[in-house]
Design a protein around this motif. Sequence first.
Motif, PDB file in Angstrom:
ATOM      1  N   THR A  54      -1.485   8.335   6.765  1.00  0.00           N
ATOM      2  CA  THR A  54      -2.638   8.972   6.133  1.00  0.00           C
ATOM      3  C   THR A  54      -3.651   7.932   5.680  1.00  0.00           C
ATOM      4  O   THR A  54      -4.859   8.076   5.882  1.00  0.00           O
ATOM      5  CB  THR A  54      -2.187   9.816   4.928  1.00  0.00           C
ATOM      6  OG1 THR A  54      -1.226  10.783   5.363  1.00  0.00           O
ATOM      7  CG2 THR A  54      -3.363  10.533   4.284  1.00  0.00           C
ATOM      8  N   VAL A  75      -7.599  15.969   2.470  1.00  0.00           N
ATOM      9  CA  VAL A  75      -8.732  15.067   2.653  1.00  0.00           C
ATOM     10  C   VAL A  75      -9.994  15.858   2.341  1.00  0.00           C
ATOM     11  O   VAL A  75     -10.245  16.904   2.946  1.00  0.00           O
ATOM     12  CB  VAL A  75      -8.784  14.516   4.094  1.00  0.00           C
ATOM     13  CG1 VAL A  75     -10.021  13.645   4.283  1.00  0.00           C
ATOM     14  CG2 VAL A  75      -7.519  13.727   4.407  1.00  0.00           C
ATOM     15  N   MET A 125      -8.563  14.280  10.289  1.00  0.00           N
ATOM     16  CA  MET A 125      -8.726  13.359   9.163  1.00  0.00           C
ATOM     17  C   MET A 125      -9.701  12.235   9.506  1.00  0.00           C
ATOM     18  O   MET A 125     -10.565  11.875   8.699  1.00  0.00           O
ATOM     19  CB  MET A 125      -7.363  12.788   8.754  1.00  0.00           C
ATOM     20  CG  MET A 125      -6.473  13.773   8.027  1.00  0.00           C
ATOM     21  SD  MET A 125      -4.976  12.993   7.356  1.00  0.00           S
ATOM     22  CE  MET A 125      -3.878  13.091   8.756  1.00  0.00           C
ATOM     23  N   THR A 134      -7.571   7.418   6.964  1.00  0.00           N
ATOM     24  CA  THR A 134      -8.598   7.887   6.031  1.00  0.00           C
ATOM     25  C   THR A 134      -9.179   6.760   5.180  1.00  0.00           C
ATOM     26  O   THR A 134     -10.028   6.014   5.624  1.00  0.00           O
ATOM     27  CB  THR A 134      -8.039   9.012   5.139  1.00  0.00           C
ATOM     28  OG1 THR A 134      -6.870   8.533   4.442  1.00  0.00           O
ATOM     29  CG2 THR A 134      -7.660  10.227   5.964  1.00  0.00           C
ATOM     30  N   SER A 167      -8.587  11.056  -0.341  1.00  0.00           N
ATOM     31  CA  SER A 167      -7.382  11.488   0.359  1.00  0.00           C
ATOM     32  C   SER A 167      -6.195  11.465  -0.592  1.00  0.00           C
ATOM     33  O   SER A 167      -6.067  10.577  -1.434  1.00  0.00           O
ATOM     34  CB  SER A 167      -7.098  10.592   1.579  1.00  0.00           C
ATOM     35  OG  SER A 167      -6.941   9.247   1.201  1.00  0.00           O
TER      36      SER A 167
END
Length: 262
Positions: free
Chosen positions: A197, A226, A134, A201, A145
């Motif tokens: 996450t 992603v 990622m 990202t 994302s």
Amino acid sequence: MNKKLRLGIVGCGYLGNIIVDALLNGYLEEYELVGVTSRSLESRAKVANKVPCKDCKSIDELLELKPDYVVEAASGKVVKDIAHKVLYAGSNLVVLSIGAFADEAFYDKTNQIARETNKRIYIASGAIGGFDAMRTAALMSEITSKITSEKGPKSLRGTPVFREELMSSDKKEDVFNGFAKEAISLFPTKVNVAVATALATTGADNTAVTISSIPNMVGDNHKIEVKGEDVQVTVEIYSKTSAIAGWSVVALLKNIVSPIVF
């Protein structure tokens, strides 16, 4: 024989005990557990006697033992309470409750202190993986994302989206659609995956989150997508229990001392 690294653990519940048992069973031969602390007097005494190690009444008492690494296995609030103390005391910090870092001011201040003290904060992968892919995708091009989490209705109790009808429903129902920043405010203890996450990202304001209630589901299923112009990354993990989070700390601690780093 090389001197063992000194380890302290904050939180002696289910996840903390997974880490302790892994150490006792030989998975972490490069470490010695020097002390534990927890809100529960009974749980920390039980762990301290099992190792054995020092039963510490506070984080300050634990830090007096000069641990090389302190593992947090408690809560986001505890992360905020101890992080700066740990770094200033000269210890590195391993964090399981990633949700604490959704607070941008806290994240920035903690990052600054880590730089000043030349110490590190290690984010345990918890219930997901694929952070390397990622982060790589985010460097290559502009990305989007999205994370989709499926949970049993019982696990949503105590949150603003829970309704008693979910317990008897026989249909999948989306209970939240929005972005990570809003999800974090609604589910402070249940969206560590979304926070992780977002950090890896596009940030909490731009990471889309969908949370669904699935009838009779046990455990959690997370799917992360992603997408960029040149690369797409999809990570999907189902975990029946939260044990994977505790084991992710064990894997991280092993990786820290490994001559070959994955």
